[in-house]
Design a protein around this motif. Structure first.
Motif, mmCIF file in Angstrom:
data_model
loop_
_atom_site.group_PDB
_atom_site.id
_atom_site.type_symbol
_atom_site.label_atom_id
_atom_site.label_comp_id
_atom_site.label_asym_id
_atom_site.label_seq_id
_atom_site.Cartn_x
_atom_site.Cartn_y
_atom_site.Cartn_z
ATOM 1 N N VAL A 156 9.824 -5.950 -1.350
ATOM 2 C CA VAL A 156 8.450 -5.855 -1.846
ATOM 3 C C VAL A 156 7.766 -7.214 -1.739
ATOM 4 N N LYS A 157 8.468 -8.250 -2.153
ATOM 5 C CA LYS A 157 7.900 -9.599 -2.108
ATOM 6 C C LYS A 157 7.570 -10.012 -0.681
ATOM 7 N N ALA A 158 8.483 -9.732 0.261
ATOM 8 C CA ALA A 158 8.249 -10.088 1.661
ATOM 9 C C ALA A 158 7.069 -9.294 2.238
ATOM 10 N N MET A 159 7.004 -8.014 1.921
ATOM 11 C CA MET A 159 5.913 -7.173 2.418
ATOM 12 C C MET A 159 4.577 -7.620 1.836
ATOM 13 N N ARG A 160 4.592 -7.989 0.575
ATOM 14 C CA ARG A 160 3.374 -8.462 -0.080
ATOM 15 C C ARG A 160 2.894 -9.763 0.555
ATOM 16 N N ARG A 161 3.834 -10.640 0.905
ATOM 17 C CA ARG A 161 3.468 -11.909 1.523
ATOM 18 C C ARG A 161 2.866 -11.688 2.911
ATOM 19 N N ARG A 162 3.431 -10.762 3.682
ATOM 20 C CA ARG A 162 2.922 -10.500 5.028
ATOM 21 C C ARG A 162 1.513 -9.919 5.009
ATOM 22 N N ASN A 163 1.192 -9.194 3.962
ATOM 23 C CA ASN A 163 -0.089 -8.477 3.907
ATOM 24 C C ASN A 163 -0.997 -9.005 2.796
ATOM 25 N N ARG A 164 -0.826 -10.270 2.432
ATOM 26 C CA ARG A 164 -1.523 -10.792 1.253
ATOM 27 C C ARG A 164 -3.048 -10.708 1.360
ATOM 28 N N TRP A 165 -3.618 -10.927 2.561
ATOM 29 C CA TRP A 165 -5.076 -10.886 2.683
ATOM 30 C C TRP A 165 -5.592 -9.455 2.590
ATOM 31 N N THR A 166 -4.853 -8.533 3.163
ATOM 32 C CA THR A 166 -5.234 -7.121 3.051
ATOM 33 C C THR A 166 -5.189 -6.668 1.600
ATOM 34 N N LEU A 167 -4.142 -7.082 0.884
ATOM 35 C CA LEU A 167 -4.007 -6.685 -0.522
ATOM 36 C C LEU A 167 -5.088 -7.320 -1.379
ATOM 37 N N TRP A 168 -5.426 -8.564 -1.098
ATOM 38 C CA TRP A 168 -6.504 -9.224 -1.846
ATOM 39 C C TRP A 168 -7.832 -8.493 -1.604
ATOM 40 N N ALA A 169 -8.101 -8.161 -0.334
ATOM 41 C CA ALA A 169 -9.339 -7.454 -0.017
ATOM 42 C C ALA A 169 -9.377 -6.087 -0.713
ATOM 43 N N ALA A 170 -8.253 -5.374 -0.701
ATOM 44 C CA ALA A 170 -8.200 -4.068 -1.358
ATOM 45 C C ALA A 170 -8.355 -4.214 -2.866
ATOM 46 N N GLY A 171 -7.754 -5.260 -3.436
ATOM 47 C CA GLY A 171 -7.906 -5.507 -4.864
ATOM 48 C C GLY A 171 -9.344 -5.828 -5.231
ATOM 49 N N THR A 197 -1.196 3.286 -3.459
ATOM 50 C CA THR A 197 -0.138 4.189 -3.005
ATOM 51 C C THR A 197 -0.372 4.551 -1.540
ATOM 52 N N HIS A 198 -1.625 4.900 -1.218
ATOM 53 C CA HIS A 198 -1.956 5.178 0.180
ATOM 54 C C HIS A 198 -1.737 3.934 1.044
ATOM 55 N N LEU A 199 -2.183 2.791 0.554
ATOM 56 C CA LEU A 199 -2.095 1.567 1.340
ATOM 57 C C LEU A 199 -0.640 1.194 1.618
ATOM 58 N N TYR A 200 0.218 1.362 0.619
ATOM 59 C CA TYR A 200 1.640 1.073 0.832
ATOM 60 C C TYR A 200 2.196 1.934 1.967
ATOM 61 N N HIS A 201 1.914 3.219 1.946
ATOM 62 C CA HIS A 201 2.459 4.121 2.975
ATOM 63 C C HIS A 201 1.871 3.803 4.350
ATOM 64 N N GLN A 202 0.607 3.409 4.397
ATOM 65 C CA GLN A 202 0.017 3.032 5.674
ATOM 66 C C GLN A 202 0.690 1.791 6.250
ATOM 67 N N LEU A 203 0.909 0.780 5.400
ATOM 68 C CA LEU A 203 1.550 -0.452 5.869
ATOM 69 C C LEU A 203 3.008 -0.199 6.256
ATOM 70 N N ALA A 204 3.683 0.623 5.454
ATOM 71 C CA ALA A 204 5.094 0.904 5.739
ATOM 72 C C ALA A 204 5.250 1.663 7.061
ATOM 73 N N SER A 205 4.372 2.629 7.304
ATOM 74 C CA SER A 205 4.463 3.411 8.546
ATOM 75 C C SER A 205 4.121 2.571 9.766
ATOM 76 N N ALA A 206 3.302 1.510 9.557
ATOM 77 C CA ALA A 206 2.935 0.612 10.664
ATOM 78 C C ALA A 206 3.942 -0.516 10.838
ATOM 79 N N GLY A 207 4.969 -0.547 10.006
ATOM 80 C CA GLY A 207 5.979 -1.584 10.102
ATOM 81 C C GLY A 207 5.515 -2.930 9.640
#
Length: 230
Positions: A179-194, A219-229
């Protein structure tokens, strides 16, 4: 990000969404009233019965005056704290919202393994403490920001909401290290979504559904990022 948001909006009529929204708001109101009661008691305890002013002389009723002033203070404070507090309480019922989203949009998934009740409670309490501490601290900075106060409020709470909600949602399906690694890779996307979640926090009535909408969106965003690797 926007696709995740509009999918979440489309499910707002779900019975499980409504239940979590109502519980989150009621718990947040109860906490704010309890805090105000303690604050008011402290004001009355510390207020003198009267003060002596030059020329005017003794002035009585200071405790009553300060008591009414505290009402205005708490109303203003609640504008900044009501929804962050409701957001933290909604984290206690996150599983209901995430399950509702996955049941409708991702029925092929195996059941998630969320943290236990006490672990969820610990995470929610930590999130509540973080949100309160940061937002109360920001109250001392806002007066110096002038017209940029809304932007600062959205950016600050956007970062908090993006980080914490993604973590809570992702922990249902991934170990903490991933979770921590995934959050770090997508930090700007998560900030924008937040920030997309934080912007409506200033809009009365609408802001009451933001906690539930945030959980569904992430929840949707997690599944989108996970499916995109990602």
């Amino acid at each position: 990000m926007f696709a995740a948001f509009f999918k979440a909006v489309g499910q707002l009529g779900d019975r499980r969404f409504r239940r979590v929204a109502i519980l989150g708001v009621l718990l947040a109101l109860a906490l704010l009233f309890a805090v105000y009661a303690l604050f008011l008691q402290l004001v009355w305890w510390l207020s003198p019965d009267q003060i002596d002013l030059p020329v005017i002389g003794p002035v009585t009723g200071m405790d009553t005056l300060l008591g009414w002033t505290s009402v205005l203070f708490m109303i203003g404070l609640s504008v900044f704290l009501m929804v962050p507090v409701a957001t933290a309480f909604t984290g206690l019922f996150l599983e209901d919202v995430a399950d509702a989203v996955e049941d409708r949009h991702y029925p092929q998934l195996s059941p998630a393994t969320p943290p236990g009740f006490f672990e969820g409670l610990r995470q929610s309490v930590n999130f509540l403490g973080l949100v309160l501490a940061v937002n109360i601290g920001a109250l001392f900075v806002y007066p110096f920001l002038g017209p940029s106060i809304p932007l600062a409020f959205w950016a600050l709470n956007g970062f908090l909401l993006g980080r914490e909600y993604f973590t809570l949602v992702a922990l249902r399906r991934l170990p903490p290290s991933e979770v921590k690694a995934m959050r770090r890779r997508n930090r700007w996307t998560l900030w924008a979504a937040g920030t997309l979640m934080a912007a409506p926090l200033s809009v009365p009535i609408l802001n009451l559904v933001i906690p539930v909408l945030g959980v569904a969106t992430f929840t949707h965003l997690y599944h989108q990022l996970a499916s995109a690797g990602r």
